[in-house]
Every structure is written in C-alpha cells, then in structure tokens.
Scaffold this active site. Structure first.
Site, PDB file in Angstrom:
ATOM      1  N   LYS A 106      26.530-114.568  21.845  1.00 52.84           N
ATOM      2  CA  LYS A 106      26.593-114.831  23.332  1.00 52.84           C
ATOM      3  C   LYS A 106      26.418-116.186  23.513  1.00 52.84           C
ATOM      4  CE  LYS A 106      27.186-112.320  27.243  1.00 52.84           C
ATOM      5  NZ  LYS A 106      27.666-111.036  27.083  1.00 52.84           N
ATOM      6  N   GLY A 218      28.264-105.639  42.818  1.00 49.99           N
ATOM      7  CA  GLY A 218      28.963-106.533  42.000  1.00 49.99           C
ATOM      8  C   GLY A 218      30.341-106.513  42.259  1.00 49.99           C
ATOM      9  N   GLY A 220      32.682-108.637  40.418  1.00 50.75           N
ATOM     10  CA  GLY A 220      33.344-109.595  39.559  1.00 50.75           C
ATOM     11  C   GLY A 220      34.214-108.867  38.534  1.00 50.75           C
ATOM     12  N   ASN A 221      34.197-109.463  37.109  1.00 51.58           N
ATOM     13  CA  ASN A 221      35.017-109.073  36.091  1.00 51.58           C
ATOM     14  C   ASN A 221      35.052-107.321  35.946  1.00 51.58           C
ATOM     15  OD1 ASN A 221      35.641-111.593  35.414  1.00 51.58           O
ATOM     16  ND2 ASN A 221      34.290-111.759  33.772  1.00 51.58           N
ATOM     17  N   ALA A 222      33.584-106.862  36.367  1.00 48.01           N
ATOM     18  CA  ALA A 222      33.460-105.412  35.939  1.00 48.01           C
ATOM     19  C   ALA A 222      33.522-104.398  37.476  1.00 48.01           C
ATOM     20  CB  ALA A 222      32.108-105.365  35.432  1.00 48.01           C
ATOM     21  N   GLY A 223      32.827-105.208  38.304  1.00 46.26           N
ATOM     22  CA  GLY A 223      32.817-104.364  39.526  1.00 46.26           C
ATOM     23  C   GLY A 223      33.970-104.218  40.385  1.00 46.26           C
TER      24      GLY A 223
HETATM   25  N1  GLU Z   1      31.234-110.080  28.176  1.00 41.71           N
HETATM   26  C1  GLU Z   1      31.634-109.015  27.702  1.00 41.71           C
HETATM   27  C2  GLU Z   1      30.315-107.969  27.235  1.00 41.71           C
HETATM   28  O1  GLU Z   1      29.523-108.497  27.551  1.00 41.71           O
HETATM   29  C3  GLU Z   1      32.804-108.887  26.486  1.00 41.71           C
HETATM   30  C4  GLU Z   1      32.397-109.465  25.441  1.00 41.71           C
HETATM   31  C5  GLU Z   1      33.780-109.653  24.406  1.00 41.71           C
HETATM   32  O2  GLU Z   1      34.604-109.346  24.587  1.00 41.71           O
HETATM   33  O3  GLU Z   1      33.110-110.124  23.362  1.00 41.71           O
HETATM   34  O4  GLU Z   1      30.652-107.143  26.502  1.00 41.71           O
END
Ligand code: GLU
Length: 420
Positions: A106, A218, A220-223
C-alpha cells in the site's frame, strides 16, 4: 479501557486471533506480524505561486511470498505510516483470499487534495512515483487507486515511470484510464464485486433485496458506484448516503442523478428534498443493508450496539474494529468482511495487469464474468471454512474464516520458498 484504534495494532490483533484459532506455525506468524519493507519519502512539489512544498509519502510492501506487492495509493491529510502498514497487511490477505498471484502492499501521501490545483496534483503524483520508483514495477510492486486518487492520477504515474525507464511500462500500475490500457470494468469493479457478494449473502439469508432499505457511507470510488448498482441490479432503495462532510436521508429513496448534481456543488449534502444527517446518524439508521464505503474505524465499541441493519457489507477497508466485531457477532448481524467484499477492485486490477503484460485485451462482459466467478468462489470458500470450524466445535465469524484461508495460502507459499 479505551479502545485500540491504531489500524496497524488492529491488523496485528486480527492476525493474532486467526493465528491462534488455526494454530499457525509460530515462525510464519512472526514473519507475518510486520511488513517486509517500509519506505518513507519526502519530496518537493512546485506550487502554482512558484514556491515549493515538501510532502511525505509511504510505500509499504507487506509480503511478497505469493507474488509482486499489490495495493492502492491514498492521498489523505491524516495519512500515517501505521495506517498504510495496516492497509498493506489487509491487501496481502485480500489477494490471497481471491487467490490471485500477488502479495500485499500500500502507498500513501499526507496531503489534502482539495487544496491543490489540477496542475499541483499532477506534480505531486509525478514526484511521488519518482521517489518510490526503485520500489515499484510490474514484477515487484504494482500500485492502484484508493481514497482520493483516480485513473488520471494513475495515468500520470504510468507516464512518469515509463519516461524514467525509456519505454512504456503500463503493467506497473493498475486502475488506469481506458485510453492508457486500463481494463474494461475496472472503474466500478470494487462496487460490482461487493454487489456479487451481497447477492450471495442475500440468497443465504433469504433476504429479498427488492425495495430493501440501503444506507451507504461514502461517495467515492466505491460508494458512488455502489449506489447506482444496488438500485439497478436489485431494485433496492438507497435511503441514505454521505461523504466526508455529512449526509442526507429520504424515506422514499434517493435519486442517483440528483445526487451527482448535488456533488457538483461540493457535497451530497446539497441534495434537495432530503433531510440532512451526520455520518454517525447514517450508521445507526434502521436499514436492511448498511454499506460503509469510506475509511477505517467507523463502527467501533461506541456505536456497535446501535447498528440497526440485517447485513453489513464492508466496502471500505477496515471500517469495523475488533471490539465492534464481537458486539455485532453477538447481536447476530451478518457482517461481511472487507477483504472479501471489496476485493473486486484488486481482482480486476489483476485482470488489467494480465492484459497489460500479454498485450491482449478483454471485453467488459468477460471481465465481469470472471470477476463474478472469482468473488463468488471466495465467498463460498469463506462459508466452507466457517462450517469446517463449526464441525470442530468452534464458532468463528466470517472475518476469521477469511483470515484462516488467506493465512494458509501465504504461509504455504513462504514454506515452499523456504522462508521458515
Ligand atoms: N485500493 C483498492 C483496494 O484497497 C484496490 C487495490 C488494487 O487494485 O491494487 O483493494
């Protein structure tokens, strides 16, 4: 006693609990308690007024026994090394549970992107990737988007990295725009995967999702995509949504188009014809499905006994603390763990990487179909592990069942590599 809220301490506590249940080898356990590599960088970015600001960033490779590191990059004002460590550990278990050929990693930068111009954001993205260039690559560690990063940020990073290497290296990062050989279906894949898990869970619990009341924390990318999909796929009704500033509630259900309009004015809070609520209130609403899709530590000892949902779909990373876990389990809430529920993002990242290194591209239908196969199999693996322990007279929650599967796989790879 005050509750432990340090995300890395939480990640270690979860690991310890799973290790003790499954009687994980002590040496494997000790390797898995700490990240293999923690990189901290401080780098300069030229600002629009000509001055230079210094930013701090991290890239942490938690474990690469099963393959290159994999995991997103967060840009967050409260980013810390311990948060990134925790998230890198969770990525390791996530990739192992999905059984894709990656370890876990990460990245993060301490920054409030809302204060940056587009040009400054580009400068920051390029400078960050330059600073960690030695530690990432298609076969070492592959970043992706996360909180407050997006496909454009990935494109700048892929471009910068490729320039440094004198050739295109699209497989060094995933979640790229389609124009730069991102994958079909990657943009909403975290939410799509979550929906497949919800579908399976609803079957199991005989819960009818049509008109089911859903609250999402949320946008964002998910919500954001979860909102659209839960209404389109299941005809469920989203009664509440929030972002970092606050939320809105409507008994009748909220409309996605109107919500996007509100967001253009800065926050979902500007939605007309809905009651404003706080993020805390959202979590305690009486609903059928609650979807935390923001950040960690949202459901804690403080509010776990007030959670009023049948299904808790953890689309964020780390939204539930271990103490809250215990309370929810005792209260019979079906809590679907984060690294199963939100694994759709990294599963499609795997597809993107595979397409980039082979140079052969798939259709959206193929992507979703393969994602469904993998995540549905993960879900049934987790249920089977839970059942197996039940047979041995031991009640484990779904999170622990998922941990046990992931740990077996990572420990197994370390073993045959001769690490212990
Ligand atoms: N950020 C996303 C996660 O927490 C995707 C990670 C990725 O695709 O490498 O799973």
């Amino acid at each position: 006693m005050t509750e432990e809220l340090n995300p890395f301490k939480i990640a270690q506590a979860q690991l310890d609990e799973a290790a003790s249940i499954m009687k994980l080898d002590k040496q494997a356990h000790s390797i898995l308690r700490e990240p293999m590599q923690t990189v901290t960088v401080n780098f300069p970015v030229r600002m629009r007024d000509g001055s230079t600001n210094t930013y701090t960033g991290f890239r942490i490779l938690y474990n690469n026994a099963r393959g290159p590191g994999k995991g997103g990059i967060r840009f967050h004002p409260q980013e810390s090394v311990d948060t990134v460590k925790a998230l890198s550990a969770w990525m390791t278990w996530k990739c192992a549970l999905a059984d894709i050929p990656f370890g876990g990693a990460k990245g993060g930068v301490v920054v409030d992107t809302k204060k940056l111009s587009e040009q400054e954001l580009e400068g920051l993205s390029r400078q960050y990737i330059r600073s960690i260039e030695k530690f990432v690559g298609p076969f070492t560690d592959v970043p992706a988007p996360d909180v407050y990063t997006n496909p454009q940020v990935m494109a700048w990073m892929a471009d910068e990295y490729s320039k440094m290497h004198g050739r295109d290296e699209f497989g060094m990062i995933t979640g790229k725009p389609l124009e730069l050989w991102g994958s079909q279906g990657r943009f909403d894949s975290t939410a799509v995967g979550g929906m497949y898990v919800l579908r399976e869970a609803a079957k199991l619990k005989k819960l009818n999702l049509r008109n089911a009341k859903v609250a999402i924390q949320g946008f964002g990318n998910a919500g954001n995509f979860a909102f659209d999909l839960v209404t389109k796929m299941f005809k469920a009704k989203v009664v509440a949504i929030s972002d970092s500033q606050g939320g809105v509630y409507s008994e009748k259900g909220l409309d996605y188009k109107k919500l996007e309009e509100a967001k253009q004015h800065g926050s979902v809070m500007y939605y007309k014809d809905a009651r404003r609520i706080t993020n805390d209130e959202l979590l305690e609403l009486d609903v059928d499905v609650l979807i935390p899709a923001a950040i960690e530590n949202q459901i804690t000892k403080r509010n776990a006994d007030k959670i009023n949902t049948k299904v808790l779909l953890e689309l964020a990373n780390g939204p539930v603390t271990p103490e809250a876990d215990r309370i929810l389990h005792e209260r019979g809430v079906l809590d679907l763990p984060d690294f199963l529920v939100n694994s759709g993002g990294v599963i499609v990242s795997y597809f993107e990487w595979a397409q980039n290194i082979s140079g052969y591209y798939w259709t959206k239908e193929e992507v979703y179909k393969k994602l469904d196969t993998i995540i549905t199999r993960s879900f049934s693996d987790v249920l089977a592990a839970q059942k197996a322990y039940k047979g041995l007279g031991r009640k484990v929650n779904l999170r622990m069942a998922a941990y046990i599967i992931a740990l077996r796989r990572v420990a197994g790879a370390m073993k045959v590599r001769g690490w212990y």
